[in-house]
Write a protein that holds these residues in place. Structure first.
Motif, PDB file in Angstrom:
ATOM      1  N   VAL A   1       0.782  -1.163   0.150  1.00 53.96           N
ATOM      2  CA  VAL A   1       0.087  -0.013   0.003  1.00 53.96           C
ATOM      3  C   VAL A   1       1.120   1.129   0.016  1.00 53.96           C
ATOM      4  N   ALA A   2       0.750   2.324  -0.919  1.00 47.66           N
ATOM      5  CA  ALA A   2       1.292   3.468  -0.694  1.00 47.66           C
ATOM      6  C   ALA A   2       0.353   4.650  -1.171  1.00 47.66           C
ATOM      7  N   HIS A   3       0.630   5.646  -0.500  1.00 42.59           N
ATOM      8  CA  HIS A   3      -0.118   7.180  -0.609  1.00 42.59           C
ATOM      9  C   HIS A   3       0.509   7.834  -1.575  1.00 42.59           C
TER      10      HIS A   3
ATOM     11  N   LYS B   1     -11.311  -4.532  16.957  1.00 41.07           N
ATOM     12  CA  LYS B   1     -11.538  -6.002  17.634  1.00 41.07           C
ATOM     13  C   LYS B   1     -10.889  -7.056  16.923  1.00 41.07           C
ATOM     14  N   SER B   2     -10.808  -6.636  15.639  1.00 41.84           N
ATOM     15  CA  SER B   2     -10.069  -8.149  14.539  1.00 41.84           C
ATOM     16  C   SER B   2      -9.188  -7.386  13.709  1.00 41.84           C
ATOM     17  N   SER B   3      -8.349  -8.144  13.198  1.00 41.35           N
ATOM     18  CA  SER B   3      -7.322  -7.913  12.324  1.00 41.35           C
ATOM     19  C   SER B   3      -7.761  -7.874  10.874  1.00 41.35           C
ATOM     20  N   SER B   4      -8.968  -8.324  10.704  1.00 39.63           N
ATOM     21  CA  SER B   4      -9.608  -8.328   9.109  1.00 39.63           C
ATOM     22  C   SER B   4     -11.031  -8.000   9.175  1.00 39.63           C
ATOM     23  N   LEU B   5     -11.472  -7.833   8.120  1.00 42.76           N
ATOM     24  CA  LEU B   5     -12.975  -7.501   8.047  1.00 42.76           C
ATOM     25  C   LEU B   5     -14.022  -8.730   8.003  1.00 42.76           C
ATOM     26  N   ALA B   6     -13.239  -9.845   8.055  1.00 41.51           N
ATOM     27  CA  ALA B   6     -14.157 -10.983   7.991  1.00 41.51           C
ATOM     28  C   ALA B   6     -15.010 -11.070   9.339  1.00 41.51           C
ATOM     29  N   GLY B   7     -16.240 -11.326   8.875  1.00 40.68           N
ATOM     30  CA  GLY B   7     -17.406 -11.141  10.339  1.00 40.68           C
ATOM     31  C   GLY B   7     -17.800 -10.048  10.460  1.00 40.68           C
ATOM     32  N   ILE B   8     -17.571  -8.710   9.717  1.00 44.62           N
ATOM     33  CA  ILE B   8     -18.296  -7.573   9.960  1.00 44.62           C
ATOM     34  C   ILE B   8     -19.725  -7.665   9.731  1.00 44.62           C
ATOM     35  N   ASP B   9     -20.411  -6.976  10.387  1.00 45.16           N
ATOM     36  CA  ASP B   9     -22.055  -6.589  10.139  1.00 45.16           C
ATOM     37  C   ASP B   9     -22.444  -6.482   8.723  1.00 45.16           C
TER      38      ASP B   9
ATOM     39  N   MET C   1     -20.130   4.313   7.517  1.00 42.15           N
ATOM     40  CA  MET C   1     -19.322   2.904   7.303  1.00 42.15           C
ATOM     41  C   MET C   1     -17.961   2.987   7.790  1.00 42.15           C
ATOM     42  N   LYS C   2     -17.382   4.188   7.957  1.00 44.54           N
ATOM     43  CA  LYS C   2     -16.175   4.239   8.464  1.00 44.54           C
ATOM     44  C   LYS C   2     -16.359   3.910   9.912  1.00 44.54           C
ATOM     45  N   VAL C   3     -17.107   4.356  10.681  1.00 47.93           N
ATOM     46  CA  VAL C   3     -17.547   3.939  12.145  1.00 47.93           C
ATOM     47  C   VAL C   3     -17.394   2.441  12.257  1.00 47.93           C
ATOM     48  N   LEU C   4     -18.512   1.944  11.514  1.00 45.06           N
ATOM     49  CA  LEU C   4     -18.569   0.433  11.315  1.00 45.06           C
ATOM     50  C   LEU C   4     -17.046  -0.159  11.271  1.00 45.06           C
ATOM     51  N   VAL C   5     -16.664  -0.057  10.044  1.00 42.38           N
ATOM     52  CA  VAL C   5     -15.044  -0.620  10.113  1.00 42.38           C
ATOM     53  C   VAL C   5     -14.214  -0.350  11.055  1.00 42.38           C
ATOM     54  N   ASP C   6     -14.142   0.813  11.426  1.00 42.37           N
ATOM     55  CA  ASP C   6     -13.025   1.258  12.673  1.00 42.37           C
ATOM     56  C   ASP C   6     -13.436   0.316  13.813  1.00 42.37           C
ATOM     57  N   GLU C   7     -14.683   0.234  14.237  1.00 43.94           N
ATOM     58  CA  GLU C   7     -15.194  -0.559  15.467  1.00 43.94           C
ATOM     59  C   GLU C   7     -14.753  -1.974  15.272  1.00 43.94           C
ATOM     60  N   HIS C   8     -14.975  -2.734  14.055  1.00 43.64           N
ATOM     61  CA  HIS C   8     -14.786  -3.879  13.709  1.00 43.64           C
ATOM     62  C   HIS C   8     -13.224  -4.282  13.929  1.00 43.64           C
ATOM     63  N   LEU C   9     -12.564  -3.299  12.951  1.00 40.83           N
ATOM     64  CA  LEU C   9     -11.035  -3.640  13.208  1.00 40.83           C
ATOM     65  C   LEU C   9     -10.492  -3.297  14.593  1.00 40.83           C
TER      66      LEU C   9
ATOM     67  N   TYR D   1     -13.623   4.169  -4.087  1.00 45.94           N
ATOM     68  CA  TYR D   1     -14.207   4.857  -2.802  1.00 45.94           C
ATOM     69  C   TYR D   1     -14.332   4.187  -1.689  1.00 45.94           C
ATOM     70  N   LEU D   2     -15.119   2.959  -1.903  1.00 46.85           N
ATOM     71  CA  LEU D   2     -15.544   2.143  -0.779  1.00 46.85           C
ATOM     72  C   LEU D   2     -14.764   0.732  -0.665  1.00 46.85           C
ATOM     73  N   ARG D   3     -13.712   0.987  -0.927  1.00 48.17           N
ATOM     74  CA  ARG D   3     -12.703  -0.283  -0.963  1.00 48.17           C
ATOM     75  C   ARG D   3     -12.209  -0.493   0.522  1.00 48.17           C
ATOM     76  N   PHE D   4     -12.396   0.629   1.263  1.00 47.55           N
ATOM     77  CA  PHE D   4     -11.816   0.511   2.883  1.00 47.55           C
ATOM     78  C   PHE D   4     -12.853  -0.558   3.407  1.00 47.55           C
ATOM     79  N   THR D   5     -14.147  -0.736   2.904  1.00 40.21           N
ATOM     80  CA  THR D   5     -15.323  -1.328   3.570  1.00 40.21           C
ATOM     81  C   THR D   5     -15.044  -3.038   3.342  1.00 40.21           C
ATOM     82  N   VAL D   6     -14.117  -3.360   1.979  1.00 37.74           N
ATOM     83  CA  VAL D   6     -14.033  -4.782   1.755  1.00 37.74           C
ATOM     84  C   VAL D   6     -12.434  -5.131   2.012  1.00 37.74           C
ATOM     85  N   ASP D   7     -11.539  -4.356   2.286  1.00 34.19           N
ATOM     86  CA  ASP D   7     -10.188  -4.832   2.322  1.00 34.19           C
ATOM     87  C   ASP D   7      -9.692  -3.970   3.299  1.00 34.19           C
ATOM     88  N   GLU D   8      -8.980  -4.674   4.472  1.00 34.11           N
ATOM     89  CA  GLU D   8      -8.707  -3.935   5.645  1.00 34.11           C
ATOM     90  C   GLU D   8      -7.265  -3.283   5.303  1.00 34.11           C
ATOM     91  N   ARG D   9      -6.651  -3.496   4.237  1.00 33.73           N
ATOM     92  CA  ARG D   9      -5.542  -2.852   3.790  1.00 33.73           C
ATOM     93  C   ARG D   9      -5.834  -1.138   3.396  1.00 33.73           C
TER      94      ARG D   9
END
Length: 472
Positions: free
Chosen positions: A225-227, A340-348, A330-338, A395-403
């Motif tokens: 990953v690079a910015h 507690k977990s290192s991946s997005l598997a099992g997110i609501d 969506m950002k809040v949902l992803v942040d709260e899940h990550l 735009y929404l890649r952060f919701t499916v890829d934790e990287r």
């Protein structure tokens, strides 16, 4: 029939005049709407920097939403105060002169307690001069032999590594001008330092970083990953572009006369990059099709959506407001899940699906409401909605890829220092000076990511030992 009756306009002429005036009024209203939106444009609802807002700054309006918590440190937050050292350099004991009760002398009284207070200060700054004497001896054969000077000692009088590091720290690190840097060092060191010495020291520092910048480009190009970002810099009365490429361990700034792919190719990162490329929606980034995927900055998007809401008016429902709200949730949902977990598997998935539906519905409404393109501003909003529809996955890649990050803030933090430098000391004189500046900023920014202070990194460089991160 009187002459006045003969000159009165007919009904048809009056009707035509009303139609003409109505058309001109509609055109004037559209133009007024566009001009008001242009005047309302600020760093809060566009990509323009805060420095362009002028003296009348827009009212602060954070993109964050209320959490119900009080400002400042929260309950249970560990405080941080300046800690006393266990091994002070100097200790001064202060004895009580007499008893506060009866006034008796306490010279022989028992010691029953002590309160410690420490003062941290700097000693008077005085340069030390080391003279190197290269002794010459003549052999019985008649041949005279002189000792070699230590490495780096090349002139009758020169500054040492700490002074050269201080010059770079003030000039390239804290953005003082060459003249002000020379004045500060003359006052601090008690010896004359010229602006020319400041420039030549910076030039040598930048020249000593060629291997570092080349290594940085290679590591960033190989990162998952690079910015990426870019910004303008005034150089010699014209505009050049500073391009940023960074990861969590490396930073690289490069200066180039061009903004587009020619400069990106010259930086040497994007042509071979195959990871997630995080950037804004500027078109030249999309020409690099070998990247693993593009990740568009949602901080930029939220500002663009805020501009649409501002144009709609306070308290009026707007499609952009719904899209922005869904994006934040969506950002809040992803942040709260990550958290507690290192991946997005099992997110609501049900909640995420609802939010994505709200996003896509808002975009569809936006496309429909702006399809007329009756003004340049409406056409701009239509282009925004169309981009959101076409680039939804980016735009929404952060919701499916934790990287994938939510925004491009790491890259923006790198280029922000370029703007700070220009604001403090004005433009640079030459492209070469911009390249030295970018090289040193890349070096100290990378060092900071590894816990190395700016001054320590510059001392290494002044000693001819360019610091390099340890690579695995």
């Amino acid at each position: 029939m009187t002459s006045s009756d003969q000159s009165a306009p007919s009904y048809q002429e009056l009707a035509a005049l009303v139609v003409q005036l109505r058309s001109e009024l509609e055109h004037a209203n559209k133009r007024i709407f566009e001009l008001e939106a242009q005047i309302a444009r600020s760093s809060r609802n566009s990509s323009q920097p805060p420095s362009a807002d002028g003296l009348v700054k827009p009212a602060p309006k954070s993109q964050r939403r209320r959490t119900g918590r009080k400002p400042g440190g929260q309950d249970g937050h560990p405080g941080r105060t300046r800690a006393q050292t266990a091994d002070p350099d100097h200790v001064a004991e202060h004895q009580p002169p007499a008893c506060e009760g009866c006034g008796a002398d306490l010279a022989g009284a028992a010691r029953t307690g002590m309160v410690r207070r420490q003062v941290v200060d700097l000693p008077p700054i005085k340069p030390t001069v080391t003279e190197h004497q290269m002794i010459e001896r003549t052999c019985a054969c008649g041949k005279a032999t002189r000792a070699d000077a230590p490495q780096g000692v090349n002139a009758p009088v020169q500054f040492g590594a700490n002074v050269r590091a201080t010059i770079c720290y003030l000039y390239l690190g804290q953005f003082l001008s060459a003249k002000r840097t020379a004045q500060a060092l003359s006052d601090l060191l008690g010896c004359a330092v010229s602006a020319g010495t400041v420039i030549s020291t910076a030039r040598r520092a930048g020249a000593g970083l060629e291997a570092f910048t080349r290594t940085a480009a290679q590591h960033i190009a190989a990162a998952p990953v690079a910015h990426f970002d870019e910004t303008g810099l005034r150089v010699g009365g014209s505009l050049v572009w500073v391009h940023s490429a960074s990861t969590n361990k490396w930073s690289l700034l490069t200066a180039h006369p061009k903004r587009g792919t020619a400069a990106m190719d010259a930086a040497g990162v994007l042509p071979t990059f195959t990871g997630l490329a995080v950037h804004d929606a500027w078109a030249p980034y999309d020409t690099y099709t070998d990247v693993g995927a593009h990740v568009l900055c949602n901080a930029h998007l939220l500002r663009e959506l805020q501009a649409v809401c501002d144009a709609a008016g306070e308290g009026v429902w707007c499609w952009a407001g719904q899209a922005a709200q869904a994006l934040r949730e969506m950002k809040v949902l992803v942040d709260e899940h990550l958290a507690k977990s290192s991946s997005l598997a099992g997110i609501d998935s049900a909640r995420m699906g609802t939010l994505r539906h709200q996003w896509s519905s808002a975009v569809a409404i936006g496309l429909d409401q702006t399809s007329g393109r009756e003004s340049k501003l409406v056409a701009k909003f239509h282009a925004l909605a169309r981009r959101m529809r076409n680039r939804q996955d980016d735009y929404l890649r952060f919701t499916v890829d934790e990287r994938a990050p939510f925004d491009n803030n790491p890259a923006e933090r790198q280029v922000r220092m370029v703007k700070v430098r220009q604001k403090v000391s004005g433009c640079l004189r030459s492209l070469a000076g911009a390249e030295w500046f970018c090289a040193v900023r890349s070096y100290v920014a990378t060092a900071a990511k590894h816990g190395i202070g700016m001054f320590d990194a510059l001392v290494y460089l002044a000693q001819g030992q360019c610091w390099m991160p340890e690579t695995v």
